[in-house]
Design a protein around this motif. Structure first.
Motif, PDB file in Angstrom:
ATOM      1  N   ARG A 102       0.826  -1.217   0.000  1.00 14.62           N
ATOM      2  CA  ARG A 102       0.000   0.000   0.000  1.00 14.62           C
ATOM      3  C   ARG A 102       0.854   1.259   0.000  1.00 14.62           C
ATOM      4  NH1 ARG A 102      -2.750   1.610   3.926  1.00 14.62           N
ATOM      5  NH2 ARG A 102      -2.225   0.211   5.614  1.00 14.62           N
ATOM      6  N   ALA A 103       2.041   1.177   0.622  1.00 15.43           N
ATOM      7  CA  ALA A 103       2.943   2.326   0.704  1.00 15.43           C
ATOM      8  C   ALA A 103       3.804   2.477  -0.544  1.00 15.43           C
ATOM      9  CB  ALA A 103       3.833   2.190   1.932  1.00 15.43           C
ATOM     10  N   GLY A 104       3.678   1.529  -1.477  1.00 12.01           N
ATOM     11  CA  GLY A 104       4.504   1.591  -2.684  1.00 12.01           C
ATOM     12  C   GLY A 104       5.908   1.071  -2.464  1.00 12.01           C
ATOM     13  N   ILE A 105       6.097   0.298  -1.399  1.00  9.35           N
ATOM     14  CA  ILE A 105       7.406  -0.261  -1.052  1.00  9.35           C
ATOM     15  C   ILE A 105       7.434  -1.724  -1.466  1.00  9.35           C
ATOM     16  CG2 ILE A 105       8.965  -0.822   0.861  1.00  9.35           C
ATOM     17  CD1 ILE A 105       8.673   2.177   0.452  1.00  9.35           C
ATOM     18  N   SER A 106       8.511  -2.118  -2.113  1.00  9.31           N
ATOM     19  CA  SER A 106       8.670  -3.511  -2.539  1.00  9.31           C
ATOM     20  C   SER A 106       9.630  -4.226  -1.598  1.00  9.31           C
ATOM     21  CB  SER A 106       9.205  -3.556  -3.971  1.00  9.31           C
ATOM     22  OG  SER A 106       9.455  -4.878  -4.357  1.00  9.31           O
ATOM     23  N   ILE A 107       9.124  -5.248  -0.928  1.00 11.56           N
ATOM     24  CA  ILE A 107       9.960  -6.095  -0.088  1.00 11.56           C
ATOM     25  C   ILE A 107      10.145  -7.403  -0.844  1.00 11.56           C
ATOM     26  CG2 ILE A 107      10.177  -7.335   2.100  1.00 11.56           C
ATOM     27  CD1 ILE A 107       8.420  -5.199   3.384  1.00 11.56           C
ATOM     28  N   PRO A 108      11.387  -7.771  -1.163  1.00  8.25           N
ATOM     29  CA  PRO A 108      11.616  -9.023  -1.889  1.00  8.25           C
ATOM     30  C   PRO A 108      11.108 -10.218  -1.083  1.00  8.25           C
ATOM     31  CG  PRO A 108      13.660  -7.767  -1.673  1.00  8.25           C
ATOM     32  CD  PRO A 108      12.618  -7.087  -0.837  1.00  8.25           C
ATOM     33  N   THR A 109      10.552 -11.182  -1.771  1.00 11.89           N
ATOM     34  CA  THR A 109      10.090 -12.406  -1.109  1.00 11.89           C
ATOM     35  C   THR A 109      10.617 -13.615  -1.862  1.00 11.89           C
ATOM     36  OG1 THR A 109       8.056 -12.434  -2.401  1.00 11.89           O
ATOM     37  CG2 THR A 109       7.965 -11.345  -0.246  1.00 11.89           C
ATOM     38  N   GLY A 110      10.611 -14.718  -1.193  1.00  9.24           N
ATOM     39  CA  GLY A 110      11.024 -15.978  -1.798  1.00  9.24           C
ATOM     40  C   GLY A 110       9.951 -17.020  -1.550  1.00  9.24           C
ATOM     41  N   CYS A 111      10.056 -17.681  -0.416  1.00 17.67           N
ATOM     42  CA  CYS A 111       9.180 -18.815  -0.113  1.00 17.67           C
ATOM     43  C   CYS A 111       7.814 -18.409   0.442  1.00 17.67           C
ATOM     44  CB  CYS A 111       9.872 -19.726   0.886  1.00 17.67           C
ATOM     45  SG  CYS A 111      10.068 -18.996   2.537  1.00 17.67           S
ATOM     46  N   LEU A 112       7.692 -17.223   0.986  1.00 16.58           N
ATOM     47  CA  LEU A 112       6.472 -16.729   1.651  1.00 16.58           C
ATOM     48  C   LEU A 112       6.074 -17.570   2.870  1.00 16.58           C
ATOM     49  CD1 LEU A 112       4.309 -15.643  -1.403  1.00 16.58           C
ATOM     50  CD2 LEU A 112       5.661 -14.201   0.127  1.00 16.58           C
ATOM     51  N   MET A 113       7.044 -18.286   3.443  1.00 15.30           N
ATOM     52  CA  MET A 113       6.796 -19.088   4.638  1.00 15.30           C
ATOM     53  C   MET A 113       7.789 -18.792   5.752  1.00 15.30           C
ATOM     54  SD  MET A 113       5.795 -22.792   2.987  1.00 15.30           S
ATOM     55  CE  MET A 113       7.431 -23.058   2.374  1.00 15.30           C
ATOM     56  N   GLY A 114       8.702 -17.826   5.542  1.00 17.51           N
ATOM     57  CA  GLY A 114       9.673 -17.471   6.559  1.00 17.51           C
ATOM     58  C   GLY A 114      10.914 -18.333   6.601  1.00 17.51           C
ATOM     59  N   SER A 115      11.060 -19.241   5.652  1.00 21.95           N
ATOM     60  CA  SER A 115      12.201 -20.151   5.658  1.00 21.95           C
ATOM     61  C   SER A 115      13.426 -19.604   4.941  1.00 21.95           C
ATOM     62  CB  SER A 115      11.823 -21.489   5.017  1.00 21.95           C
ATOM     63  OG  SER A 115      10.799 -22.101   5.749  1.00 21.95           O
ATOM     64  N   CYS A 116      13.214 -18.870   3.861  1.00 27.12           N
ATOM     65  CA  CYS A 116      14.350 -18.445   3.025  1.00 27.12           C
ATOM     66  C   CYS A 116      14.972 -17.128   3.485  1.00 27.12           C
ATOM     67  CB  CYS A 116      13.933 -18.348   1.565  1.00 27.12           C
ATOM     68  SG  CYS A 116      12.882 -16.931   1.192  1.00 27.12           S
ATOM     69  N   HIS A 117      14.256 -16.366   4.271  1.00 28.11           N
ATOM     70  CA  HIS A 117      14.719 -15.091   4.830  1.00 28.11           C
ATOM     71  C   HIS A 117      14.976 -14.017   3.781  1.00 28.11           C
ATOM     72  CE1 HIS A 117      15.034 -16.641   8.936  1.00 28.11           C
ATOM     73  NE2 HIS A 117      15.348 -17.774   8.334  1.00 28.11           N
ATOM     74  N   ALA A 118      14.416 -14.144   2.591  1.00 28.82           N
ATOM     75  CA  ALA A 118      14.565 -13.122   1.555  1.00 28.82           C
ATOM     76  C   ALA A 118      13.866 -11.827   1.964  1.00 28.82           C
ATOM     77  CB  ALA A 118      14.001 -13.611   0.234  1.00 28.82           C
ATOM     78  N   CYS A 119      12.846 -11.938   2.797  1.00 33.74           N
ATOM     79  CA  CYS A 119      12.026 -10.776   3.163  1.00 33.74           C
ATOM     80  C   CYS A 119      12.394 -10.200   4.527  1.00 33.74           C
ATOM     81  CB  CYS A 119      10.556 -11.170   3.150  1.00 33.74           C
ATOM     82  SG  CYS A 119      10.161 -12.419   4.394  1.00 33.74           S
ATOM     83  N   GLU A 120      13.598 -10.500   5.018  1.00 35.59           N
ATOM     84  CA  GLU A 120      13.999  -9.996   6.328  1.00 35.59           C
ATOM     85  C   GLU A 120      14.044  -8.478   6.362  1.00 35.59           C
ATOM     86  OE1 GLU A 120      17.691 -11.557   7.750  1.00 35.59           O
ATOM     87  OE2 GLU A 120      16.702 -13.263   8.677  1.00 35.59           O
ATOM     88  N   VAL A 121      13.493  -7.923   7.417  1.00 38.45           N
ATOM     89  CA  VAL A 121      13.548  -6.482   7.670  1.00 38.45           C
ATOM     90  C   VAL A 121      13.916  -6.280   9.136  1.00 38.45           C
ATOM     91  CG1 VAL A 121      11.863  -5.884   5.887  1.00 38.45           C
ATOM     92  CG2 VAL A 121      11.070  -6.332   8.203  1.00 38.45           C
ATOM     93  N   GLU A 122      14.403  -5.088   9.433  1.00 36.83           N
ATOM     94  CA  GLU A 122      14.760  -4.763  10.806  1.00 36.83           C
ATOM     95  C   GLU A 122      13.681  -3.859  11.395  1.00 36.83           C
ATOM     96  OE1 GLU A 122      19.012  -3.839  12.407  1.00 36.83           O
ATOM     97  OE2 GLU A 122      18.093  -1.968  11.707  1.00 36.83           O
TER      98      GLU A 122
END
Length: 79
Positions: free
Chosen positions: A28-48
């Motif tokens: 909604r904010a126009g921000i793209s967060i990379p994803t991989g597995c969408l299950m939390g296993s690959c950690h592609a979408c890690e944010v702080e």
């Protein structure tokens, strides 16, 4: 009560509801967060979160009881 979500490094702020998935808020904010597995296993979408904790945004939601939250997206050259 809505939560003010600030995305870094783009410095974009948007209101979100507790329990709303972080990926939806980012979209909604126009921000793209990379994803991989969408299950939390690959950690592609890690944010702080608030410079304290690293989470997988694909399996996380806006926490209740907060008035604001800062999400720092960092880039991983392997993705």
């Amino acid at each position: 009560m809505s939560v003010s979500i600030r995305f870094l490094p783009d410095d974009v702020t948007i209101a979100a509801e507790p329990g709303e998935p972080l990926l939806k808020v980012a979209e909604r904010a126009g921000i793209s967060i990379p994803t991989g597995c969408l299950m939390g296993s690959c950690h592609a979408c890690e944010v702080e979160i608030d410079e304290e904790e690293t989470i997988c945004s694909c399996i996380s939601a806006v926490p209740p009881g907060r008035s604001s939250l800062t999400i720092n997206l960092f880039s991983d050259p392997t993705w």
